[in-house]
Motif scaffolding. Sequence first.
Motif, short mmCIF file in Angstrom:
data_model
loop_
_atom_site.label_atom_id
_atom_site.label_comp_id
_atom_site.label_asym_id
_atom_site.label_seq_id
_atom_site.Cartn_x
_atom_site.Cartn_y
_atom_site.Cartn_z
N SER A 57 16.17 -15.21 1.83
CA SER A 57 16.41 -14.00 1.38
C SER A 57 14.90 -12.36 1.16
O SER A 57 15.37 -11.45 1.65
CB SER A 57 16.00 -13.14 -0.72
N LEU A 76 23.54 -11.88 0.70
CA LEU A 76 21.86 -12.85 1.17
C LEU A 76 22.14 -11.70 2.67
O LEU A 76 22.50 -11.66 4.39
CB LEU A 76 22.41 -14.06 2.37
N TYR A 77 21.05 -10.57 2.15
CA TYR A 77 21.35 -8.80 3.43
C TYR A 77 20.32 -10.02 4.45
O TYR A 77 20.57 -9.14 5.58
CB TYR A 77 20.54 -8.20 2.45
#
Length: 189
Positions: free
Chosen positions: A63, A153-154
Amino acid sequence: MFSRIIPKLFSHKDVCELSDDGNPGAFNVFAHCGKAAGCVCLALDVLKGFVPVLLASLFLDASNPAFALVMAAPVLGHALGLFNGFRGGKCISTSFGVMFGIIPVTVFGIIFLAVLYIFFSGIVRIKPNKKCSIIVYSLFLALSVTFFNVTGLYAVALGCAVISGTAIVKHVRAAESAVGERENERRDY
């Protein structure tokens, strides 16, 4: 650029000079230097993406925005070819390596990319390969960014976006270059 160095060392061939597109990629090594050299170069290009991302996935939280940079770095480095006069490859093998590297985080990256490539090169068969790659990476961009944003899950989504964008730009430029060359040949006649 393993696909330029290995053939020069062992076959005394420059795949960039021999190939129509001037690309220092594994596909051109297979075409001009044979299966053994092609397999070595393909494996090294995949490892170029796999190793740093796998190591990052073991020590860095996925992340963390820095994880996106780790994902993008091998692909950008391959595409830009810093040690090859800024003439890099089209980054297909390296992007697959990155997707293999994120398996400890999620298996969906490699599944998305592999299924799309298999579908559009083996089942639907889009030709030429440049066009197939543009479609595959465009769909991969949409699928992976949507999925990884939805799952939180950027950083992985951002990494996939940079990888996709890089591959699309490289293939669009290759397609434009091929069109320009055909137009120049027509003018010569």
